[in-house]
Structure formats: C-alpha cells, structure tokens
Write a protein that holds these residues in place. Structure first.
Motif, short mmCIF file in Angstrom:
data_model
loop_
_atom_site.label_atom_id
_atom_site.label_comp_id
_atom_site.label_asym_id
_atom_site.label_seq_id
_atom_site.Cartn_x
_atom_site.Cartn_y
_atom_site.Cartn_z
N UNK A 1 42.87 167.59 69.69
CA UNK A 1 42.93 168.99 69.30
C UNK A 1 42.60 169.14 67.81
N UNK A 2 43.07 168.21 67.01
CA UNK A 2 42.75 168.25 65.58
C UNK A 2 41.24 168.09 65.36
N UNK A 3 40.63 167.22 66.13
CA UNK A 3 39.17 167.04 66.02
C UNK A 3 38.45 168.32 66.44
N UNK A 4 38.93 168.97 67.49
CA UNK A 4 38.34 170.24 67.93
C UNK A 4 38.44 171.31 66.85
N UNK A 5 39.59 171.36 66.15
CA UNK A 5 39.76 172.33 65.06
C UNK A 5 38.82 171.99 63.91
N UNK A 6 38.65 170.68 63.64
CA UNK A 6 37.73 170.27 62.58
C UNK A 6 36.30 170.71 62.91
N UNK A 7 35.92 170.64 64.16
CA UNK A 7 34.59 171.10 64.58
C UNK A 7 34.45 172.59 64.35
N UNK A 8 35.50 173.35 64.68
CA UNK A 8 35.47 174.79 64.45
C UNK A 8 35.34 175.09 62.96
N UNK A 9 36.04 174.31 62.11
CA UNK A 9 35.92 174.50 60.67
C UNK A 9 34.49 174.23 60.21
N UNK A 10 33.87 173.18 60.73
CA UNK A 10 32.48 172.88 60.38
C UNK A 10 31.54 174.01 60.83
N UNK A 11 31.77 174.53 62.02
CA UNK A 11 30.91 175.61 62.53
C UNK A 11 31.02 176.85 61.65
N UNK A 12 32.23 177.11 61.13
CA UNK A 12 32.45 178.32 60.34
C UNK A 12 32.24 178.08 58.84
N UNK A 13 31.95 176.86 58.45
CA UNK A 13 31.74 176.55 57.03
C UNK A 13 30.44 177.19 56.54
N UNK A 14 30.44 177.50 55.25
CA UNK A 14 29.25 178.10 54.64
C UNK A 14 28.28 176.98 54.26
N UNK A 15 27.61 176.44 55.27
CA UNK A 15 26.68 175.33 55.08
C UNK A 15 25.33 175.75 55.64
N UNK A 16 24.29 175.52 54.88
CA UNK A 16 22.93 175.77 55.38
C UNK A 16 22.48 174.48 56.07
N UNK A 17 22.70 174.43 57.38
CA UNK A 17 22.45 173.21 58.15
C UNK A 17 20.99 172.81 58.15
N UNK A 18 20.09 173.72 57.85
CA UNK A 18 18.66 173.42 57.79
C UNK A 18 18.31 172.59 56.56
N UNK A 19 19.17 172.62 55.55
CA UNK A 19 18.88 171.91 54.30
C UNK A 19 19.64 170.60 54.16
N UNK A 20 20.69 170.38 54.95
CA UNK A 20 21.50 169.16 54.83
C UNK A 20 20.70 167.99 55.40
N UNK A 21 20.61 166.91 54.60
CA UNK A 21 19.84 165.74 55.03
C UNK A 21 20.70 164.48 55.15
N UNK A 22 21.80 164.42 54.40
CA UNK A 22 22.64 163.22 54.42
C UNK A 22 24.11 163.60 54.48
N UNK A 23 24.93 162.61 54.77
CA UNK A 23 26.37 162.82 54.80
C UNK A 23 26.89 163.18 53.41
N UNK A 24 26.32 162.59 52.40
CA UNK A 24 26.72 162.88 51.01
C UNK A 24 26.44 164.34 50.68
N UNK A 25 25.28 164.84 51.07
CA UNK A 25 24.94 166.25 50.84
C UNK A 25 25.93 167.17 51.57
N UNK A 26 26.29 166.80 52.80
CA UNK A 26 27.24 167.60 53.56
C UNK A 26 28.60 167.64 52.85
N UNK A 27 29.06 166.47 52.38
CA UNK A 27 30.34 166.42 51.67
C UNK A 27 30.29 167.25 50.40
N UNK A 28 29.14 167.23 49.71
CA UNK A 28 28.99 168.04 48.50
C UNK A 28 29.06 169.54 48.85
#
Length: 142
Positions: A111-138
């Motif tokens: 359930x915690x992992x499911x909530x984390x996925x929801x947080x990622x979906x609702x995060x203000x991230x331009x998924x078209x521009x993310x290329x690496x895990x480091x960029x995502x963390x930034x």
C-alpha cells in the motif's frame, strides 16, 4: 390445465407401482377443453417503463461498487534498507490504531508503494524531459 391421459402403468407388479421400464417414460398429456382459461391482461406501458427504470438504477448501483481496479503482481528489486523501511513503516501505521481496523483498510508495504506511485503521478515533473534517475531525483528535490 392439463390432465394425464392413457397411462400405461400396470397395477399388478410391485404393489401397484407398474413396470420398471415405465418409470423413464413421459406421460401423455392433452389439454382439458371444458375448463375456462384465465388470461392475464398485458401490463401497462407505464408500469413497464417504471420497472425498467428501477432495474436500471439497481444495475447502476451494483456497477458502482464493482468499479475497483483489479490488483496485479509486480516483481521489483529494491534495496534491503528500503524493504526494511517499508515493513517497519507499515507496522508503525498498523500499530497506531487503537481500535480494530478492517482487513481492507490495514496498511502493508504494497500500500505504501501504491501511495508512492500516486505521489509520482501527481508530482510536478515534466516526464518528457526526464532522462535519468538523477534528473528525476533533482526534479523531486530528493
């Protein structure tokens, strides 16, 4: 109404029960002509529409309850420390309850992992521009 006509069962064998071969046969039936037939008047159109609306409402209520998504299994690899944190955190959340909680509302690592996925979906991230895990963390300021 119908009545049985011309039964071939013999009353001489097995205490009046007839022959064994007669038990699988379907009796011959003919309609009784002298009795009046009770016909049912057709239902009014208004009653049919009302019944249809009631049935439609009942079906709609049932489909609302069944709309929960089906769960699927995902095989992921995470660090042992992350797995331990998930298990400990889920246990802490369950321990916070002083009153009994229904099984469907209890918190487990999945359930915690499911909530984390929801947080990622609702995060203000331009998924078209993310290329690496480091960029995502930034982007997430982690």
């Amino acid at each position: 109404m119908y009545q049985i006509v011309g039964s071939e069962m013999s009353t001489k064998r097995m205490g009046g029960m007839g022959k064994l071969s007669d038990f699988g046969k379907t009796p011959v039936v003919s309609p009784v002509i002298n009795e009046p037939v009770n016909e049912v008047a057709p239902a009014s159109t208004e009653a049919v529409v009302t019944n249809t609306e009631v049935v439609a409402k009942k079906v709609a209520n049932k489909t609302k309850k069944v709309t929960q998504e089906k769960l699927v299994t995902v095989n992921i690899k995470i660090k042992r420390s992350q797995q331990e944190w998930l298990a400990d955190t889920a246990q802490t959340v369950r321990s916070n309850n002083t009153d009994p909680v229904s099984p469907s509302d209890r918190v487990f690592p999945q359930h915690l992992i499911g909530v984390a996925i929801e947080l990622l979906k609702n995060a203000d991230v331009d998924w078209e521009k993310v290329k690496t895990l480091t960029e995502l963390k930034d982007c997430l300021k982690l």
